[in-house]
Design an enzyme around this catalytic site. Structure first.
Site: not given
Ligand code: 13P
Ligand code: MG
Ligand code: MG
Ligand code: 13P
Length: 393
Positions: A16, A233, A236
């Site tokens: 990302d 953090y 994800k």
């Molecule tokens: P991503 O991990 O896809 O960047 O999403 C993060 C998030 O907090 C979505 O609400």
């Molecule tokens: Mg993201």
């Molecule tokens: Mg993502």
């Protein structure tokens, strides 16, 4: 003179690097920037072929080459592609630009730096069909259930019963991502033990699957856990996976079949909620509603002389309409729980939480009202976005 067949490697590497309108989609200029780096690497003969796409806010590099897994040149190429895309992302002021690129210093391998990696090397069969799975708003353990069904569940994969080449079963390499350990287990002999582990998908993750009869690689999943790598953090760890199909492996239809059930996975809003995994075509690979629900795309390719032929956008099919409808119904239902578990993840799995500060604020207002309960004798791991605390009670 014996002619050894050359080996082909497929490397799916994702990150990302920032996205348009929140954590929604990769900007086309970022895809173009990454594609330029890969085109250069192709002209130089480092990579044989590539396909660049996005699933939600994750930039996906699908690369074929002759250099084997964990190759420094391939990883450097991917790293440069992400850096270049992140540079464009910053110029455009995209959201969370450079999100998954945790370090400025590349040292031979992208593992541990943020990107997710699924790579496998094999001698091509005369026809080599593969399926590349890419998910957004979930974690690598989301593939545990479908991978188990594809390679160990005869109610899913008819070939396990009726195809002599599959009948011997498969070996599962399972990671304990908290301990940094791996174990190899056999199906069908040990399926109850396998399930005892992989039913906890935040910790025990299927990494690789091999055909038992000849140890041929069948599948690989990215298992990077950004929260554990970074100690804080950073989003994800949206996963990718590669599965070989047909002629001694499950048929493509058997590989896709588990995704007809939109099982609950961890991720979604702020990486802290359970929701159904919705299989979609590329055109619907964008997470809007409560930043979700989590999505998975399946691209089918044939690999010939390390060239990528395709893709076929496999979930872009009315045969998955009812799955999507059910996923939407489940999303509506579970959303109504708002901040309550089991929609919200348990405290040990949330990507960030205010719980410690709320408890700190209230510590003088809590009064004794009865005997303390005996604390359970289990090891709990508490992840906050600041640090990982381990306690054994
Ligand atoms: P991503 O991990 O896809 O960047 O999403 C993060 C998030 O907090 C979505 O609400
Ligand atoms: Mg993201
Ligand atoms: Mg993502
Ligand atoms: P294979 O011989 O490629 O496994 O064919 C089986 C098949 O396609 C059944 O659907």
């Amino acid at each position: 003179m014996s002619k050894e067949k050359p080996k082909t490697t497929i490397s799916v590497i994702k990150a990302d690097i920032g996205s348009l309108a929140g954590h929604h989609i990769v900007h086309p200029d970022c895809i173009a920037a990454a594609s330029r780096i890969l085109a250069e690497a192709k002209a130089k003969g480092i990579v044989v072929d590539y396909y660049v796409t996005n699933v939600g806010d994750d930039l996906q590099l699908i690369i074929t080459h002759r250099r084997g897994v964990d190759d420094a040149k391939i990883h450097e190429t991917a790293w440069n592609a992400f850096q270049e895309a992140a540079r464009v992302s910053k110029e455009l002021g995209l959201y969370a630009a450079g999100q998954d690129l945790l370090s400025d210093a590349f040292s031979g391998n992208v593992r541990g730096l943020g990107p997710g990696v699924a790579e496998m090397e094999f001698v091509e069969r005369p026809a080599e069909p593969i399926v590349v799975f890419m998910a957004d708003k979930t974690e690598p353990g989301a593939f545990n259930l479908p991978m188990f069904k594809i390679f160990a569940d005869p109610f899913n994969t008819a070939g396990l019963i009726i195809d002599p080449r599959l009948h011997g079963g498969f070996k599962f390499e399972i990671y304990d991502v908290f301990e940094g350990k791996a174990v190899i287990m056999n199906a069908p002999e040990e399926i109850y033990d396998i399930l005892a582990l992989i039913g906890t998908p935040s910790r025990y993750i299927i990494k690789r699957i091999y055909r038992k009869s000849d140890d041929e690689i069948a599948a690989v999943v990215s298992t990077e856990r950004l929260s554990l790598i970074a100690g804080r953090y950073v989003g994800k760890d949206d996963p990718v996976a590669v599965v070989r199909a047909q002629s001694g492996f499950p048929a493509v239809g058997e590989v896709l079949e588990p995704f007809a059930f939109p099982h609950l996975v961890a991720g979604w809003m702020r990486g802290s909620h359970h929701g159904p995994l919705m299989p979609v075509g590329l055109r619907h690979a964008k997470c809007t509603r409560f930043d979700g629900p989590p999505r998975v795309v399946a691209l089918g390719f044939q690999i010939k002389n390390a060239r990528l032929v395709g893709p076929a956008d496999l979930f872009d099919d009315p045969a998955f309409d009812e799955t999507r409808r059910l996923a939407q119904t489940i999303a509506d239902y579970i959303r109504r729980h708002g901040p309550f578990m089991p929609h919200r993840l348990g405290p040990e799995e949330m990507e960030y939480t205010t719980l410690p500060s709320v408890l700190e604020k209230l510590k003088d207002r809590f009064v004794e009202v009865g005997p303390k309960a005996v604390a359970p004798k289990v090891k709990t791991t508490m992840l906050t976005h600041e640090k990982k605390e381990e306690t054994t009670e």
